[in-house]
Design an enzyme around this catalytic site. Sequence first.
Site: not given
Ligand SMILES: *Cc1c(COP(=O)(O)O)cnc(C)c1O
Length: 403
Positions: A53, A141, A184, A188, A213, A216, A247, A277
């Site tokens: 990714n 997701h 999204e 993905s 979101d 991707h 990614k 943190t």
């Molecule tokens: C991978 C993913 C996330 C989480 O992102 P990370 O930075 O890997 O925690 C969120 N939404 C989707 C659609 C993803 O595929």
Amino acid sequence: MNYEAFFRAELDGLRRAGNYRVFADLRRHAGAFPHATRLGPHGATQVTVWCSNDYLGMGQHPAVLAAMHEALDHYGAGAGGTRNISGTSHAHVLLEQELADLHGKEAALLFNSGYVSNWATLSTLAARLPGCIILSDALNHASMIEGMRQSRVETRVFAHNDPADLARRLADLDPARPKLVAFESVYSMDGDIAPIAELCDVADAHGAMTYLDEVHAVGLYGPHGAGIAEREGLSHRLTVIEGTLAKGFGVVGGYIAASAALCDFVRSFASGFIFSTALPPAVAAGARAAIRHLRMSGAERDRMQDRVARVRAALDAAGVPHLANPSHIVPVMVGDAARCRQISDLLLERYGIYVQPINYPTVPRGTERLRITPSPLHSDADIGHLAAALAEIWAEQSQLRAA
Ligand SMILES: *Cc1c(COP(=O)(O)O)cnc(C)c1O
């Protein structure tokens, strides 16, 4: 209760179903992506990674590595605390400005991962807006779903990428209630893309906020790599754009970009932001370098699309079935968990090709697949080798089934 026996029995169940997950123990080689050394049962072997990714190979980009080295030497290893308690460094402030600019929003807020950004933001917004109801795409997701669950508000699932179904579900609701529509851009697993404009039209007509979101898509689409919303001129229509630094940008971390008030609200009320943190400054500096590079350069995006087209053509020529879609994700459909695992093992052991099998619960049973992600760094020779290996395996398996 015999706890150990319980754990082992559950794991045996996964193995029988072909769903037990095995990690490939890899050393990626900076400067030589997508090639890596695999530490397997028979010692070290060389493999080509076809399921990363780190879509654009930004995890080895010289500008990213230089920024991380420099920040590490200047600021040391860790952030030193939560953002509230001594953890905010100038690297975080600069990165948030960069992200706000990238998406054309007033502000941005960093989290330790994309997962946490979805979980913390959705749970905080929904739980704190009085009477809020969430409308969630059916294929959202896990991190979004966990955020919605955590909020404990009423959630209605609308049919995947279906603005008409969303409209029907919104029409039933009290117009006075706050509403949040979450979806999204690039999904993905199937690599399909949401009808963002139409979903925004429906949300607007019902006074709903929109949450997109773009995990991707950031780095990969749009003239400056801000994602599908940028490519379609729609960034201003989304209330919240969420993304990852892990990614397309090749490092780690997550964020939201939105109005100044919304970001400040989440900053002030989200437990997943407040009590954890901050990212190491070197990570923030590396991510910022990746974003700045990809805002100026379309070369990686163009080359990736060229590689995707070449992989698809090679698979077609080899008679290997793959799902058509408008994105960079090439799903080779297998449809059986055990067979998917077996093909993945053969690719690795016999051909030095690493493609992780994608099985339930990541995808529905019966749609198990190999998810291939061509990057700008895969050569013509890499592509030829992949297609030839898959063609051989497909031919062998169809002979077996015929026999
Ligand atoms: C991978 C993913 C996330 C989480 O992102 P990370 O930075 O890997 O925690 C969120 N939404 C989707 C659609 C993803 O595929």
